[in-house]
Design an enzyme around this catalytic site. Structure first.
Site, PDB file in Angstrom:
ATOM      1  N   ASN A 102       0.731  -1.407  -0.039  1.00  0.00           N
ATOM      2  CA  ASN A 102       0.049   0.136  -0.017  1.00  0.00           C
ATOM      3  C   ASN A 102       0.977   1.223   0.044  1.00  0.00           C
ATOM      4  OD1 ASN A 102      -1.720   2.097   0.296  1.00  0.00           O
ATOM      5  ND2 ASN A 102      -2.405   1.334   2.546  1.00  0.00           N
ATOM      6  N   LYS A 147       0.060   4.369  -0.314  1.00  0.00           N
ATOM      7  CA  LYS A 147      -0.396   5.448   0.303  1.00  0.00           C
ATOM      8  C   LYS A 147      -0.365   6.792  -0.598  1.00  0.00           C
ATOM      9  CE  LYS A 147       0.070   3.283   4.697  1.00  0.00           C
ATOM     10  NZ  LYS A 147       0.057   3.215   6.175  1.00  0.00           N
ATOM     11  N   HIS A 164      -9.410   1.277   4.954  1.00  0.00           N
ATOM     12  CA  HIS A 164      -7.996   1.412   5.587  1.00  0.00           C
ATOM     13  C   HIS A 164      -7.991   2.390   6.843  1.00  0.00           C
ATOM     14  CE1 HIS A 164      -3.784   2.541   6.471  1.00  0.00           C
ATOM     15  NE2 HIS A 164      -3.671   1.297   5.638  1.00  0.00           N
ATOM     16  N   GLU A 186      -6.286   4.784   8.094  1.00  0.00           N
ATOM     17  CA  GLU A 186      -6.367   6.313   7.661  1.00  0.00           C
ATOM     18  C   GLU A 186      -7.585   6.721   7.071  1.00  0.00           C
ATOM     19  OE1 GLU A 186      -2.678   5.274   5.590  1.00  0.00           O
ATOM     20  OE2 GLU A 186      -1.686   4.831   7.271  1.00  0.00           O
ATOM     21  N   GLU A 240      -5.231  -4.946  10.397  1.00  0.00           N
ATOM     22  CA  GLU A 240      -4.138  -3.877  10.879  1.00  0.00           C
ATOM     23  C   GLU A 240      -4.435  -3.141  11.908  1.00  0.00           C
ATOM     24  OE1 GLU A 240      -2.121  -2.628   6.768  1.00  0.00           O
ATOM     25  OE2 GLU A 240      -3.952  -1.509   6.723  1.00  0.00           O
ATOM     26  N   GLY A 294       3.012   2.251  10.625  1.00  0.00           N
ATOM     27  CA  GLY A 294       3.814   2.952  10.482  1.00  0.00           C
ATOM     28  C   GLY A 294       4.772   3.498  11.942  1.00  0.00           C
ATOM     29  N   SER A 334       3.723  -2.313  10.287  1.00  0.00           N
ATOM     30  CA  SER A 334       5.386  -2.306  10.324  1.00  0.00           C
ATOM     31  C   SER A 334       5.857  -3.704  10.171  1.00  0.00           C
ATOM     32  CB  SER A 334       5.656  -2.179  11.791  1.00  0.00           C
ATOM     33  OG  SER A 334       5.116  -0.804  12.205  1.00  0.00           O
TER      34      SER A 334
END
Ligand code: 13P
Length: 247
Positions: free
Chosen positions: A4, A6, A93, A95, A166, A172, A211
């Site tokens: 991904n 992003k 996702h 985010e 996730e 991240g 990660s």
């Protein structure tokens, strides 16, 4: 083995990364392994031009609006993604849930619409650190799966739906979830899939994301109910993602 990207990479950067990846893995991808890249809309065609002809490769959108077309400024349709070579799209996702404020119901609309419009969908689920500390991991995942999959037909072809677990606190941050945490969450997802798709639940892939790096990937994909990974930061470099793909 899914990437991904992003909001990273111009078209030329995307093309170079795809070329590096191809040069490292061409002829080496095991028959039971597939590679997917979710790229920014503007870079989809660049990635497709390099990898689109490989039978192990899938191109994915990172997001989509659940309507055929219309006055939805700034949005992208399923047909537009397919026109750029996509067979997949991400939905939900973290985010998008936490920065853009997307609800579980809206994520479910995207999953339903994408499937009805010939995209395969990757539904992302996962808890925040506050939700984990409050002991609500299973409740959060349960609701996200329940609402995210509410419109999916029970006879869905299992390849057309993928779940990505996730945990938000592992994305991240360099803080990968531990093996017990991953196993527990993935088993919970598998059991929930069994409730919803009693005939297909074992054939639906469950990916772990958060990660993932070349150094921890092999250990993660060896865990029960982990069928692959969804990688952010470590997928941006072609060499690093190639090591993950072949881990
Ligand atoms: P990182 O691999 O950078 O933690 O990101 C994971 C992710 O969000 C993939 O969708």
């Amino acid at each position: 083995m899914a990437a991904n990207w992003k909001m990273f990479k111009t078209r030329s950067e995307a093309e170079k990364t795809a070329q590096t990846l191809l040069s490292k893995i061409e002829g080496k991808v095991p028959a039971d392994r597939e590679v997917l890249i979710a790229a920014p809309f503007t870079a989809l065609s660049s990635v497709d031009s390099v990898l689109g002809s490989q039978d192990w490769f899938h191109l994915s959108g990172e997001n989509m609006y659940p309507a055929k077309e219309g006055a939805f400024t700034g949005e992208i349709s399923a047909d537009m993604l397919k026109d750029c070579g996509c067979g997949f799209c991400l939905a939900g996702h973290s985010e998008r849930r936490h920065i853009m404020g997307e609800s579980d119901e809206f994520v479910g609309e995207k999953v339903t619409f994408g499937l009805a419009n010939d995209l395969s969908m990757i539904l992302c689920v996962g808890e925040t650190i506050e939700e984990r500390k409050a002991g609500n991991v299973q409740q959060v995942i349960d609701t996200q799966l329940e609402k995210g999959l509410a419109g999916v037909e029970a006879d869905i072809v299992p390849d057309r739906i993928v779940i990505a677990y996730e945990p938000v606190w592992a994305i991240g941050t360099g803080e990968v979830a531990g093996p017990e945490e991953i196993k527990e969450a993935h088993l919970f997802v598998r059991k929930k899939l069994e409730n919803i798709f009693p005939d297909k639940f074992n054939d639906i892939k469950i990916l772990y994301g958060g990660s993932v790096k070349p150094g921890n990937c092999a250990e993660i994909i060896a865990l029960d109910n982990v069928d692959g990974v969804l990688v952010g930061g470590a997928s941006l470099d072609g060499e690093s993602f190639s090591q993950i793909v072949l881990a």
